[in-house]
Design an enzyme around this catalytic site. Structure first.
Site, PDB file in Angstrom:
ATOM      1  N   TYR A 289       2.279   9.670   0.511  1.00  0.00           N
ATOM      2  CA  TYR A 289       3.257   9.117   1.454  1.00  0.00           C
ATOM      3  C   TYR A 289       4.670   9.619   1.153  1.00  0.00           C
ATOM      4  CZ  TYR A 289      -0.390   5.548   2.357  1.00  0.00           C
ATOM      5  OH  TYR A 289      -1.536   4.872   2.651  1.00  0.00           O
TER       6      TYR A 289
ATOM      7  N   ASP B 245       0.847  -1.182   0.000  1.00  0.00           N
ATOM      8  CA  ASP B 245       0.000   0.000   0.000  1.00  0.00           C
ATOM      9  C   ASP B 245       0.887   1.237   0.000  1.00  0.00           C
ATOM     10  OD1 ASP B 245      -1.982   1.917   0.323  1.00  0.00           O
ATOM     11  OD2 ASP B 245      -2.057   1.639   2.490  1.00  0.00           O
TER      12      ASP B 245
END
Length: 82
Positions: free
Chosen positions: A49, A44
């Site tokens: 991020y 993921d």
């Protein structure tokens, strides 16, 4: 790792490895390395991020073949409405 067959016939690992908030490159590299060695094939990640490049490099340097990594990067979140 156990897979589930989706309605479209694609087999998806039921468990994925999340890398949110791993900012240290060495920590990320080792975490992904250990995840691969443990059998993870779904990861993921998101542009948010800001570590997807490092994830790609860690997978590239692993013994995995490209086709062994789950390639459908769809994260589905279900929100229970009250």
């Amino acid at each position: 790792m156990i897979n589930v067959k989706l309605n479209n016939g694609v087999e998806m690992p039921i468990l994925g490895f999340g890398i949110y908030k791993i900012t240290d490159k060495n920590e990320l590299y080792n975490a992904v390395k250990w995840a691969v060695e443990s059998g993870y094939r779904k990861f993921d990640t998101a542009q948010f991020y800001d570590n997807e490049k490092e994830l790609g490099e860690a997978i590239k340097n692993s013994a995995l073949k490209r086709e062994e990594v789950f390639k459908y990067g769809i994260q589905i979140k279900v929100i229970k409405r009250l």
